[in-house]
Enzyme design. Sequence first.
Site, PDB file in Angstrom:
ATOM      1  N   ARG A  56      28.334-125.745 -26.940  1.00 37.85           N
ATOM      2  CA  ARG A  56      29.070-124.059 -27.006  1.00 37.85           C
ATOM      3  C   ARG A  56      28.915-123.523 -28.405  1.00 37.85           C
ATOM      4  NH1 ARG A  56      34.333-125.470 -26.832  1.00 37.85           N
ATOM      5  NH2 ARG A  56      34.331-126.275 -24.628  1.00 37.85           N
ATOM      6  N   TYR A 109      30.833 -96.999 -22.685  1.00 40.08           N
ATOM      7  CA  TYR A 109      30.587 -97.700 -21.170  1.00 40.08           C
ATOM      8  C   TYR A 109      31.805 -98.021 -20.260  1.00 40.08           C
ATOM      9  CZ  TYR A 109      28.360-101.845 -18.797  1.00 40.08           C
ATOM     10  OH  TYR A 109      28.201-102.927 -17.895  1.00 40.08           O
ATOM     11  N   ASP A 181      28.358 -99.687 -30.262  1.00 41.96           N
ATOM     12  CA  ASP A 181      27.527-100.369 -29.081  1.00 41.96           C
ATOM     13  C   ASP A 181      26.021 -99.448 -29.149  1.00 41.96           C
ATOM     14  OD1 ASP A 181      26.278-100.845 -26.525  1.00 41.96           O
ATOM     15  OD2 ASP A 181      27.880-100.955 -25.377  1.00 41.96           O
ATOM     16  N   LYS A 206      19.617-105.690 -21.609  1.00 41.65           N
ATOM     17  CA  LYS A 206      18.851-104.461 -21.098  1.00 41.65           C
ATOM     18  C   LYS A 206      17.305-104.505 -21.915  1.00 41.65           C
ATOM     19  CE  LYS A 206      22.591-103.260 -19.316  1.00 41.65           C
ATOM     20  NZ  LYS A 206      23.687-102.656 -19.961  1.00 41.65           N
TER      21      LYS A 206
HETATM   22  C1  LIG Z   1      25.100-103.021 -19.555  1.00 47.80           C
HETATM   23  C2  LIG Z   1      25.797-102.473 -20.876  1.00 47.80           C
HETATM   24  C3  LIG Z   1      26.522-103.314 -21.377  1.00 47.80           C
HETATM   25  C4  LIG Z   1      27.109-104.536 -20.793  1.00 47.80           C
HETATM   26  O1  LIG Z   1      26.028-105.570 -20.643  1.00 47.80           O
HETATM   27  P1  LIG Z   1      26.082-106.729 -19.712  1.00 47.80           P
HETATM   28  O2  LIG Z   1      25.107-107.840 -20.391  1.00 47.80           O
HETATM   29  O3  LIG Z   1      25.645-106.107 -18.226  1.00 47.80           O
HETATM   30  O4  LIG Z   1      27.370-107.312 -19.603  1.00 47.80           O
HETATM   31  C5  LIG Z   1      27.168-102.881 -22.461  1.00 47.80           C
HETATM   32  N1  LIG Z   1      27.060-101.638 -22.983  1.00 47.80           N
HETATM   33  C6  LIG Z   1      26.098-100.925 -22.466  1.00 47.80           C
HETATM   34  C7  LIG Z   1      26.040 -99.559 -23.377  1.00 47.80           C
HETATM   35  C8  LIG Z   1      25.534-101.080 -21.433  1.00 47.80           C
HETATM   36  O5  LIG Z   1      24.752-100.611 -21.217  1.00 47.80           O
END
Ligand SMILES: *Cc1c(COP(=O)(O)O)cnc(C)c1O
Length: 390
Positions: A56, A109, A181, A206
């Site tokens: 972990r 988000y 973010d 992403k």
């Molecule tokens: C998709 C996304 C997330 C979350 O990511 P996951 O891996 O799907 O949990 C967070 N912030 C932004 C801007 C995103 O597009």
Amino acid sequence: MKKDTVLIGAGRTPEENHGVVNPPVYHASTITYPSLAALEETSRKRFDAGVTYYGRYGTPTHFSLERAVAAVEGGDRAVLCGSGKAALVAALTAFVKRHDHLLMVDTAYAPTRTFCDGFLARFGVETTYYDPLIGAGIGELIRPETKLVFIESPGSETFEVQDLPAIAKAAHAKGCIVMCDNTWASPLYCDPFALGADVSIQAATKYIAGHSDAMLGVITTRAEQHRVVRAAAYDLGASAGPDDVYLALRGMRTLRVRLERHWKTGLALAEWLKARPEVTRVMHPALPNDPGHALWQRDFSGASGLFGLVLKPGPKKALAAMLDGMCLFAMGYSWGGYESLIVPTHPAAHRTASAWSDEGQNLRIHAGLEDVEDLIADLEASLVRYDAAR
Ligand SMILES: *Cc1c(COP(=O)(O)O)cnc(C)c1O
């Protein structure tokens, strides 16, 4: 070294692995120790860089990606989590406690909002949403108990560009942590640490992974914030699976070439859509007339393939006619893979501190790596269907 060079070498140690270019995928829960002294020593150092203590806490596969993302994004250290959302949760909970207050951008988000309004509220942390265009005005919203200012630029669904340096300056003047973010830009197209952030979150699901086949989050920090973030991620049990980590490591090496194409195609689609009679608005900060263009030019070195648009109002059947008949654009959440996507969005439904007055149908497009003329032909046919059914 330039980012392109860092991107290729960061986190790799072939000399420790028989000369093999990529790190091996360590599948691990138990790590064993040859002596009591070694066990106790590792236990003491378990949050230190590169210490393998128990699955972990991460393995050399995890540490390889952590080093790579931190190097490319310009932070000191990084921590992996099992998804972007897990990274958001770990990063936010690391810095707030009961009776604290945080400032969250209104265009975050949507699952970030859900976490603040639900989980954090239940544990006694108050969230105030602020207008993405607030800039230095953020200072007026900071109270004695405000611990954190959260930025997401450009904004989710509506793509407003925030003045990160102005916000960071005002927030730091009052002792707040600045967290952003940075998923839209990826570690390549925005340097949040150079602009003033202390913590940056990537949904590596992403663009870093980039092939729609893995879920992963990364929290990159300055050295001072690393330990508290690693401890929070550990307390939440937010660990990432090694196969997904490997896919992200592999995907990351080609990030530059993929992103350049996403940028070019996305901008071409945005320009084409802007000229269409069915479209009332295109939200893409790389468009010269976009309200966020000047800040985007100042603070970003490129654009990803994700942008928004608004269609003239139409009934649901027109939207269904448009979307159900698409050949290349698939409907689906997430983005950042090689394929083009389109989804309807509802910006007004999740904002409370800034107006979103556009009537009409909002959509979000992710420009994939297909041929741009084929994508335009698919969009053109879809708009003709939309108009015919209006
Ligand atoms: C998709 C996304 C997330 C979350 O990511 P996951 O891996 O799907 O949990 C967070 N912030 C932004 C801007 C995103 O597009």
